[in-house]
Design a protein around this motif. Sequence first.
Motif, PDB file in Angstrom:
ATOM      1  N   LYS A  80       0.843  -1.374   0.132  1.00  0.00           N
ATOM      2  CA  LYS A  80      -0.074  -0.079  -0.047  1.00  0.00           C
ATOM      3  C   LYS A  80       0.729   1.207  -0.010  1.00  0.00           C
ATOM      4  O   LYS A  80       1.974   1.320   0.391  1.00  0.00           O
ATOM      5  N   PRO A  81       0.182   2.693  -0.258  1.00  0.00           N
ATOM      6  CA  PRO A  81       1.149   3.696  -0.481  1.00  0.00           C
ATOM      7  C   PRO A  81       1.809   3.749   0.829  1.00  0.00           C
ATOM      8  O   PRO A  81       1.168   3.778   2.049  1.00  0.00           O
ATOM      9  N   GLY A  82       3.025   4.250   0.735  1.00  0.00           N
ATOM     10  CA  GLY A  82       4.011   4.373   1.829  1.00  0.00           C
ATOM     11  C   GLY A  82       4.367   3.550   2.646  1.00  0.00           C
ATOM     12  O   GLY A  82       5.215   3.493   3.526  1.00  0.00           O
ATOM     13  N   GLU A  83       4.154   2.173   2.254  1.00  0.00           N
ATOM     14  CA  GLU A  83       4.548   0.998   2.962  1.00  0.00           C
ATOM     15  C   GLU A  83       5.990   0.496   2.363  1.00  0.00           C
ATOM     16  O   GLU A  83       6.343   0.829   1.536  1.00  0.00           O
ATOM     17  N   ILE A  84       6.794  -0.217   3.307  1.00  0.00           N
ATOM     18  CA  ILE A  84       8.053  -0.912   3.048  1.00  0.00           C
ATOM     19  C   ILE A  84       7.985  -2.196   3.371  1.00  0.00           C
ATOM     20  O   ILE A  84       7.488  -2.568   4.612  1.00  0.00           O
ATOM     21  N   ALA A  85       8.237  -3.376   2.359  1.00  0.00           N
ATOM     22  CA  ALA A  85       8.554  -4.712   2.866  1.00  0.00           C
ATOM     23  C   ALA A  85       9.719  -4.673   3.031  1.00  0.00           C
ATOM     24  O   ALA A  85      10.468  -4.732   1.939  1.00  0.00           O
ATOM     25  N   PRO A  86      10.456  -4.988   4.084  1.00  0.00           N
ATOM     26  CA  PRO A  86      11.768  -5.057   4.476  1.00  0.00           C
ATOM     27  C   PRO A  86      12.587  -5.572   3.768  1.00  0.00           C
ATOM     28  O   PRO A  86      12.480  -6.684   3.219  1.00  0.00           O
ATOM     29  N   CYS A  87      13.907  -5.199   3.775  1.00  0.00           N
ATOM     30  CA  CYS A  87      14.712  -5.934   3.054  1.00  0.00           C
ATOM     31  C   CYS A  87      15.444  -7.102   3.511  1.00  0.00           C
ATOM     32  O   CYS A  87      15.755  -7.305   4.616  1.00  0.00           O
ATOM     33  N   HIS A  88      15.446  -8.108   2.677  1.00  0.00           N
ATOM     34  CA  HIS A  88      16.143  -9.726   3.066  1.00  0.00           C
ATOM     35  C   HIS A  88      16.716 -10.229   1.774  1.00  0.00           C
ATOM     36  O   HIS A  88      16.654  -9.402   0.522  1.00  0.00           O
ATOM     37  N   ARG A  89      17.200 -11.096   1.839  1.00  0.00           N
ATOM     38  CA  ARG A  89      17.814 -11.997   0.684  1.00  0.00           C
ATOM     39  C   ARG A  89      17.818 -13.462   0.963  1.00  0.00           C
ATOM     40  O   ARG A  89      17.585 -13.895   2.155  1.00  0.00           O
ATOM     41  N   HIS A  90      17.557 -14.571  -0.079  1.00  0.00           N
ATOM     42  CA  HIS A  90      17.369 -15.746   0.088  1.00  0.00           C
ATOM     43  C   HIS A  90      17.843 -16.548  -1.250  1.00  0.00           C
ATOM     44  O   HIS A  90      18.217 -15.851  -2.200  1.00  0.00           O
ATOM     45  N   SER A  91      17.837 -18.001  -1.041  1.00  0.00           N
ATOM     46  CA  SER A  91      18.651 -18.708  -2.174  1.00  0.00           C
ATOM     47  C   SER A  91      17.389 -18.968  -3.079  1.00  0.00           C
ATOM     48  O   SER A  91      17.922 -19.438  -4.064  1.00  0.00           O
ATOM     49  N   GLN A  92      16.125 -18.665  -2.842  1.00  0.00           N
ATOM     50  CA  GLN A  92      15.352 -18.760  -3.834  1.00  0.00           C
ATOM     51  C   GLN A  92      15.298 -17.763  -4.991  1.00  0.00           C
ATOM     52  O   GLN A  92      15.661 -16.479  -4.440  1.00  0.00           O
ATOM     53  N   THR A  93      14.998 -17.858  -6.015  1.00  0.00           N
ATOM     54  CA  THR A  93      14.830 -16.837  -7.225  1.00  0.00           C
ATOM     55  C   THR A  93      13.363 -16.542  -7.286  1.00  0.00           C
ATOM     56  O   THR A  93      12.459 -17.285  -7.164  1.00  0.00           O
ATOM     57  N   ALA A  94      13.286 -15.301  -7.285  1.00  0.00           N
ATOM     58  CA  ALA A  94      11.755 -14.497  -7.462  1.00  0.00           C
ATOM     59  C   ALA A  94      11.509 -13.883  -8.624  1.00  0.00           C
ATOM     60  O   ALA A  94      12.440 -13.434  -9.408  1.00  0.00           O
ATOM     61  N   LEU A  95      10.373 -13.672  -9.024  1.00  0.00           N
ATOM     62  CA  LEU A  95      10.044 -12.809 -10.424  1.00  0.00           C
ATOM     63  C   LEU A  95       8.923 -12.160  -9.846  1.00  0.00           C
ATOM     64  O   LEU A  95       8.015 -12.773  -8.950  1.00  0.00           O
ATOM     65  N   ARG A  96       8.631 -10.971 -10.298  1.00  0.00           N
ATOM     66  CA  ARG A  96       7.329 -10.246 -10.276  1.00  0.00           C
ATOM     67  C   ARG A  96       6.793 -10.068 -11.461  1.00  0.00           C
ATOM     68  O   ARG A  96       7.207  -9.672 -12.321  1.00  0.00           O
ATOM     69  N   PHE A  97       5.377 -10.313 -11.571  1.00  0.00           N
ATOM     70  CA  PHE A  97       4.789  -9.554 -12.681  1.00  0.00           C
ATOM     71  C   PHE A  97       3.403  -8.860 -12.027  1.00  0.00           C
ATOM     72  O   PHE A  97       2.802  -9.107 -11.201  1.00  0.00           O
ATOM     73  N   VAL A  98       3.694  -7.599 -12.447  1.00  0.00           N
ATOM     74  CA  VAL A  98       2.667  -6.588 -11.748  1.00  0.00           C
ATOM     75  C   VAL A  98       1.277  -6.706 -12.382  1.00  0.00           C
ATOM     76  O   VAL A  98       0.822  -6.585 -13.677  1.00  0.00           O
ATOM     77  N   VAL A  99       0.429  -6.790 -11.437  1.00  0.00           N
ATOM     78  CA  VAL A  99      -1.153  -7.007 -11.925  1.00  0.00           C
ATOM     79  C   VAL A  99      -1.812  -5.647 -11.738  1.00  0.00           C
ATOM     80  O   VAL A  99      -2.795  -5.545 -12.614  1.00  0.00           O
ATOM     81  N   GLU A 100      -1.784  -5.161 -10.814  1.00  0.00           N
ATOM     82  CA  GLU A 100      -2.664  -3.892 -10.535  1.00  0.00           C
ATOM     83  C   GLU A 100      -1.621  -2.604 -10.133  1.00  0.00           C
ATOM     84  O   GLU A 100      -0.895  -2.827  -9.004  1.00  0.00           O
ATOM     85  N   GLY A 101      -1.864  -1.586 -10.513  1.00  0.00           N
ATOM     86  CA  GLY A 101      -1.058  -0.415 -10.001  1.00  0.00           C
ATOM     87  C   GLY A 101       0.281   0.000 -10.683  1.00  0.00           C
ATOM     88  O   GLY A 101       0.687  -0.881 -11.534  1.00  0.00           O
ATOM     89  N   ASP A 102       0.892   1.228 -10.450  1.00  0.00           N
ATOM     90  CA  ASP A 102       2.010   1.798 -11.017  1.00  0.00           C
ATOM     91  C   ASP A 102       2.883   2.330 -10.105  1.00  0.00           C
ATOM     92  O   ASP A 102       4.093   2.504 -10.825  1.00  0.00           O
ATOM     93  N   GLY A 103       2.651   2.449  -9.115  1.00  0.00           N
ATOM     94  CA  GLY A 103       3.629   3.251  -8.381  1.00  0.00           C
ATOM     95  C   GLY A 103       4.682   2.404  -7.421  1.00  0.00           C
ATOM     96  O   GLY A 103       5.004   3.147  -6.357  1.00  0.00           O
TER      97      GLY A 103
END
Length: 346
Positions: free
Chosen positions: A97-120
């Motif tokens: 949501k606006p203004g939020e942060i999902a905190p920083c981490h790293r892991h041995s899994q690979t991730a992909l993102r595909f944006v479904v809704e929104g632009d910011g």
Amino acid sequence: MTPDIGADPQKEFHDRISARNLAALWVARRGVDISKPKSPAVAALWRYDDIRGDIAEAGDIVSAEDAFRRVLVLENPAYPGEMRITNTLYAGLQLVKPGEIAPCHRHSQTALRFVVEGDGAYTTVEGERVRLSQGDFVITRNWSWHDHGNDSDGDVIWLDGLDTPLVDFLDTVFRDFYPEQAHPLTRPEGDAAARYGTGMLPMGFEAESIYSPMLRYPYAPARAALDKMRRAKSGWDECHGLKMRYINPASGDDAMPTMAAFLQFMPKDFSGATYRSTDGAVYCVTEGSGRCIVDGETFEWGPRDVFVVPGWHEYRLEADADSVLFSYSDQPVQQKLGLWREMRGA
Ligand code: GTQ
């Protein structure tokens, strides 16, 4: 005493030696069909309109910071509680949501993102901020620091695809937390795109990684390419329409070693030929509507819906309107191991 007509000395032998952690192969395998894949995974579809309210509710009951990743996981109905959509792949819808942060981490899994809704929204990968706009495909290499944020005034929702079940199976899971919520920005936004995304490479470029050096594959040029190809009226696939693979521009390989990603166009009234392949695929609809018929069962799809076709299930695609589908699968793993197969026609 009645003699035990069914007594099977071989079975008795098999059972008796189990105390010594042994099994008789020819007994254990009796009657087991290993002539083809037999995954219990099933085809399934999540209608975006049906689950958008659940995503909104998740946004009301927990912050991105508290949840760490506020994600509704798409679980294959055959694997409740296992957080996997196919045998090897994970899928989830993440809300920031606006203004939020999902905190920083790293892991041995690979991730992909595909944006479904929104632009910011953005994700920061190893210090480079990457924009997340609708239809963009973004990769997060394994063991790279990443945090997500949203500096717009609207919700942003994207599909997370990870190779978690595969990495779990190999028992190679590692995870690490960054000491701060957000990674410092160490490279200008757009740096990877400038260096690797224009059909050129910096002189003396040597690959440092088996991943694409690109971070973001924006929707607009990918969509424009499909439109241009469509007008040329060539290169059509009878099963998939016009289907493009996201690649590592430095090698021509898939963008990631464990997951392939694709964008495909099907014109109005497209009726694809029957297809199957050993890699199970997760589809996300970006435009249009139609259906996927899997083993005779029909799944009607529309914008933002997600559906899964497990490996070696026979399926075909139909489009009622000009349609664009994003998809990902574990095809590169199967191909590197020489295991991948496909079959066209019933
Ligand atoms: O954004 O880092 O859906 O680590 C699941 C695990 C997203 C992420 C998920 C994760 C992430």
